[in-house]
Design a protein around this motif. Sequence first.
Motif, short mmCIF file in Angstrom:
data_model
loop_
_atom_site.label_atom_id
_atom_site.label_comp_id
_atom_site.label_asym_id
_atom_site.label_seq_id
_atom_site.Cartn_x
_atom_site.Cartn_y
_atom_site.Cartn_z
N PRO A 1 196.85 127.76 104.05
CA PRO A 1 196.26 129.02 103.58
C PRO A 1 196.07 129.09 102.07
O PRO A 1 195.30 129.93 101.59
CB PRO A 1 197.29 130.07 104.05
N LEU A 2 196.73 128.24 101.31
CA LEU A 2 196.59 128.28 99.84
C LEU A 2 195.25 127.74 99.38
O LEU A 2 194.78 128.06 98.28
CB LEU A 2 197.72 127.48 99.18
N PHE A 22 192.43 142.74 104.95
CA PHE A 22 193.67 142.69 104.16
C PHE A 22 193.62 143.69 103.01
O PHE A 22 194.61 144.38 102.74
CB PHE A 22 193.86 141.28 103.62
N ALA A 23 192.47 143.78 102.34
CA ALA A 23 192.33 144.70 101.22
C ALA A 23 192.48 146.15 101.68
O ALA A 23 193.05 146.98 100.97
CB ALA A 23 190.98 144.50 100.54
N ARG A 24 191.99 146.46 102.88
CA ARG A 24 192.10 147.83 103.38
C ARG A 24 193.53 148.18 103.76
O ARG A 24 193.97 149.33 103.60
CB ARG A 24 191.19 148.03 104.60
N GLY A 65 194.98 145.56 98.07
CA GLY A 65 195.23 144.13 98.18
C GLY A 65 195.09 143.39 96.87
O GLY A 65 194.99 142.17 96.86
N SER A 66 195.10 144.10 95.74
CA SER A 66 194.93 143.45 94.45
C SER A 66 196.22 142.88 93.90
O SER A 66 196.22 142.18 92.89
CB SER A 66 194.35 144.45 93.44
N GLY A 67 197.35 143.23 94.55
CA GLY A 67 198.63 142.78 94.02
C GLY A 67 199.05 143.58 92.80
O GLY A 67 199.91 143.16 92.04
N MET A 68 198.43 144.75 92.60
CA MET A 68 198.72 145.60 91.44
C MET A 68 199.37 146.89 91.92
O MET A 68 199.05 147.41 92.98
CB MET A 68 197.45 145.91 90.66
N SER A 69 200.26 147.41 91.09
CA SER A 69 200.89 148.69 91.40
C SER A 69 199.95 149.82 90.99
O SER A 69 198.98 149.63 90.26
CB SER A 69 202.21 148.82 90.65
N ALA A 70 200.28 151.04 91.44
CA ALA A 70 199.46 152.19 91.08
C ALA A 70 199.46 152.41 89.57
O ALA A 70 198.43 152.76 88.98
CB ALA A 70 199.99 153.44 91.81
N SER A 103 189.79 138.25 92.12
CA SER A 103 190.67 137.08 92.05
C SER A 103 192.11 137.47 92.37
O SER A 103 192.82 136.71 93.03
CB SER A 103 190.57 136.42 90.68
N ARG A 104 192.52 138.64 91.91
CA ARG A 104 193.87 139.13 92.25
C ARG A 104 193.99 139.36 93.74
O ARG A 104 195.03 139.05 94.35
CB ARG A 104 194.15 140.43 91.50
N ARG A 105 192.96 139.93 94.34
CA ARG A 105 192.99 140.21 95.78
C ARG A 105 193.05 138.90 96.58
O ARG A 105 193.80 138.80 97.55
CB ARG A 105 191.75 141.02 96.17
N ILE A 106 192.27 137.92 96.17
CA ILE A 106 192.27 136.63 96.86
C ILE A 106 193.63 135.96 96.72
O ILE A 106 194.15 135.38 97.68
CB ILE A 106 191.15 135.73 96.32
N ARG A 107 194.23 136.05 95.52
CA ARG A 107 195.56 135.46 95.32
C ARG A 107 196.58 136.10 96.26
O ARG A 107 197.35 135.41 96.92
CB ARG A 107 195.99 135.65 93.87
N ALA A 108 196.58 137.45 96.30
CA ALA A 108 197.53 138.14 97.17
C ALA A 108 197.28 137.77 98.64
O ALA A 108 198.23 137.57 99.41
CB ALA A 108 197.41 139.65 96.97
#
Length: 392
Positions: free
Chosen positions: A18-19, A31-33, A39-44, A106-111
């Motif tokens: 998967p990597l 996944f993003a939904r 799914g960005s791997g970011m906090s609020a 890119s953050r979303r894809i990484r997560a």
Amino acid sequence: MTVPTNRPAGSNPFDAGPLTAPIDRAALAAFARSAPAGGSGMSASQIIALVFGGIVVVFILGVAGTVFGAMISTSLGVGVGAIVTPLLILVVVAGVALGVVFWLRSRRIRAYRLAMFAAANGMSYLSELSDPQLPGMIFGLGHGRRSSDLVRGTSPRFVEFANYRYTTGSGKNAETHAWGYIAIKLDVPLPNIVLDSLANNGFLGSNLPASYSGHQRLSLEGDFDQYFALYCPEGYERDALYLFTPDIMARFMDNAATFDVEVVDDWLFLYAQRQDVSTLEPDAWARAFATVGAVIDKLAQWARWRDERLRSATPAESGTPQVTVAASPASAPALFAGPVAPTPGDPGQPWSPPPGVAPGGRRLKRAFPWVSVLVFAGVGISWLVFRMMLGH
């Protein structure tokens, strides 16, 4: 967790697919939904800060564009300035917005890749954890403490792979410190022991954020001292020798020589400064899994350790029932040899000390980092002398 230990080939293999596998757009959208923060791997809080920063950038660009437009109008005429200025601002704003969109993607894809990698290997994924409540030396420093890209497994024992950031200072003097870590849960609390890897030390010595009193350093047999400087609490030298037997020392030298290691409470930490442990590189994960597999394969014998200093409490006072534990290997010191042989006149059956560490062994004594202070003071004085010489 599927950790590659000494198992037959083909049984629960390490899966790094998967990597690097092509991204399924529909799966990524799902996944993003479903994931927090899209799914960005970011906090609020990070998203709010990003939006606020974008507003500030647009405002600055607007002011700069107005000034630039006035200059163009003065040089080429009002008509040209009225056309060029809005177009220039629009192009710059569009470029910034496009950059933010690509960065978020890119953050979303990484997560997504890390979450799929974790699932493929029987683990779980968490994009972020603020102020992780762990006892290791790096977790109580500074502010803005945050673990990211946490990949966790629970079998054969709890293990967490993650990246960690914290900030010291403020304003212009603020500095962000980056670490990668592997946290392994142990069976029982153990004395605080640190293995300072010599492979990652710098000009000023240890790269660790803490300095320890020199009298706590213990020299071990063989080549171990060429790889690590071992620190243990004063009076716990025999305990350290019991825990770090030659076979365990060999595992650390062969598989974890680039990590700084800390045993504290019922945790084992492996630290990597300025290096992400949770990454999209299959080779890095293979090395991390091999390191963990080699280490945890030997941790069962640590569960037999007991602190003889807790023998002063009776079973009733300690809350521990009278039990008989399995004897340790014949090479272990007498205090680790399992049940206590009753002395003449002792009533009742022998009992083992309860799991735990006496107060004197729970934390190493810190030392003031005189070497770093003297070096920085020397650099500062040299700079002042140099400026004074230029002044003359």
